[in-house]
Design an enzyme around this catalytic site. Structure first.
Site, PDB file in Angstrom:
ATOM      1  N   ALA A   1       0.847  -1.194   0.000  1.00 49.11           N
ATOM      2  CA  ALA A   1       0.000   0.000   0.000  1.00 49.11           C
ATOM      3  C   ALA A   1       0.884   1.246   0.000  1.00 49.11           C
ATOM      4  O   ALA A   1       2.110   1.161   0.177  1.00 49.11           O
ATOM      5  CB  ALA A   1      -0.914  -0.014   1.228  1.00 49.11           C
TER       6      ALA A   1
ATOM      7  N   GLU B   1       6.986   1.801  -9.493  1.00 48.75           N
ATOM      8  CA  GLU B   1       5.635   2.184  -9.922  1.00 48.75           C
ATOM      9  C   GLU B   1       5.137   1.309 -11.069  1.00 48.75           C
ATOM     10  O   GLU B   1       4.466   1.771 -11.995  1.00 48.75           O
ATOM     11  CB  GLU B   1       5.595   3.667 -10.316  1.00 48.75           C
ATOM     12  CG  GLU B   1       6.020   4.624  -9.221  1.00 48.75           C
ATOM     13  CD  GLU B   1       5.103   4.672  -8.002  1.00 48.75           C
ATOM     14  OE1 GLU B   1       3.996   4.096  -8.057  1.00 48.75           O
ATOM     15  OE2 GLU B   1       5.495   5.279  -6.992  1.00 48.75           O
TER      16      GLU B   1
ATOM     17  N   GLN C   1       2.809  -0.682 -11.344  1.00 54.16           N
ATOM     18  CA  GLN C   1       1.359  -0.799 -11.540  1.00 54.16           C
ATOM     19  C   GLN C   1       0.903  -0.014 -12.762  1.00 54.16           C
ATOM     20  O   GLN C   1      -0.106  -0.330 -13.368  1.00 54.16           O
ATOM     21  CB  GLN C   1       0.585  -0.343 -10.292  1.00 54.16           C
ATOM     22  CG  GLN C   1       0.594   1.155 -10.028  1.00 54.16           C
ATOM     23  CD  GLN C   1       1.765   1.615  -9.197  1.00 54.16           C
ATOM     24  OE1 GLN C   1       2.668   0.841  -8.885  1.00 54.16           O
ATOM     25  NE2 GLN C   1       1.758   2.887  -8.813  1.00 54.16           N
TER      26      GLN C   1
ATOM     27  N   CYS D   1      -2.233   0.662   9.124  1.00 57.01           N
ATOM     28  CA  CYS D   1      -3.285   1.668   9.222  1.00 57.01           C
ATOM     29  C   CYS D   1      -3.098   2.418  10.545  1.00 57.01           C
ATOM     30  O   CYS D   1      -2.405   1.934  11.452  1.00 57.01           O
ATOM     31  CB  CYS D   1      -4.638   0.949   9.189  1.00 57.01           C
ATOM     32  SG  CYS D   1      -6.097   2.007   9.363  1.00 57.01           S
TER      33      CYS D   1
ATOM     34  N   CYS E   1      -5.059   2.510  12.881  1.00 61.52           N
ATOM     35  CA  CYS E   1      -5.619   1.683  13.960  1.00 61.52           C
ATOM     36  C   CYS E   1      -4.651   0.583  14.392  1.00 61.52           C
ATOM     37  O   CYS E   1      -4.889  -0.104  15.379  1.00 61.52           O
ATOM     38  CB  CYS E   1      -6.955   1.083  13.537  1.00 61.52           C
ATOM     39  SG  CYS E   1      -6.794  -0.279  12.353  1.00 61.52           S
TER      40      CYS E   1
END
Length: 195
Positions: free
Chosen positions: A10, A86, A88, A143, A145
């Site tokens: 990510a 990069e 992708q 994340c 969290c």
């Protein structure tokens, strides 16, 4: 025997930093690296790859109609490894050309990039790498969290999660935030309730 590697993660998972560290490691052993990226990624300059922590290197941009296999044969057949950032944003043909270099020329190719876009849909280059890479590894990040981040949430100017738009919008920390799927969905649901 050379392999085609896909290392994905990510936003904010240090993919570019790892690509540049890998380049350094090869060069430290007197090996020649061909560093490439899709030409559409011009955030840091047409021929620059730069990580968020400040590492940078010059690279060769690959245009949509460029043939990587032919470029290798014509100008780079003395290299020891190809490192692509990069990835992708590469076309399916570009990935197939990298695969061909691995198979026919015995040159390792290490591709770094995102798995999915801001709506959790695979990018074209990533999809093809999942189909044809010899080695696939996730570079993990978290994340806010504390859970593993898997979503590249696109944010607007008010820090709201965007749920429509073009697949490609170049940006960094100002436009994207890595989130776990649960937090991403929770934020979208809260925004819909507040409309």
């Amino acid at each position: 025997m050379a392999k085609l590697y896909f290392k994905y993660g990510a936003m904010g998972s240090s993919k570019t930093a790892q690509a540049l560290i890998t380049k350094f490691n090869y060069e430290e052993r007197d090996m020649k690296v061909w560093l490439i990226k899709p030409a559409m990624d011009n955030r840091d300059g047409a021929d620059i790859i730069q990580s968020r922590i400040g590492l940078l290197a010059t690279c060769e941009p690959i245009g949509g109609k460029d043939n990587i296999f032919e470029m290798y044969q014509t100008n780079h057949n003395d290299i020891d490894v190809i490192i692509a950032d990069e990835c992708q944003f590469f076309t399916e043909e570009h990935v197939d050309e990298l695969r061909r270099i691995v198979d026919e020329c015995d040159i390792p190719v290490l591709c770094f990039g995102l798995r999915t876009d801001f709506l959790c849909h695979l990018f074209t280059g990533s999809r093809r790498l999942f189909e044809v890479a010899d080695s696939i590894a996730e570079i993990k990040t978290i994340c806010s969290c504390g859970a593993k981040a898997t979503v590249n949430a696109r944010l607007d100017g008010d820090m709201n999660v965007v749920t429509e738009g073009a697949q490609v919008m170049l940006g960094g920390n100002d436009c994207y935030l890595a989130m776990c799927h649960k937090c991403w969905q929770k934020k979208i649901n809260e925004q819909q309730k507040n409309k």
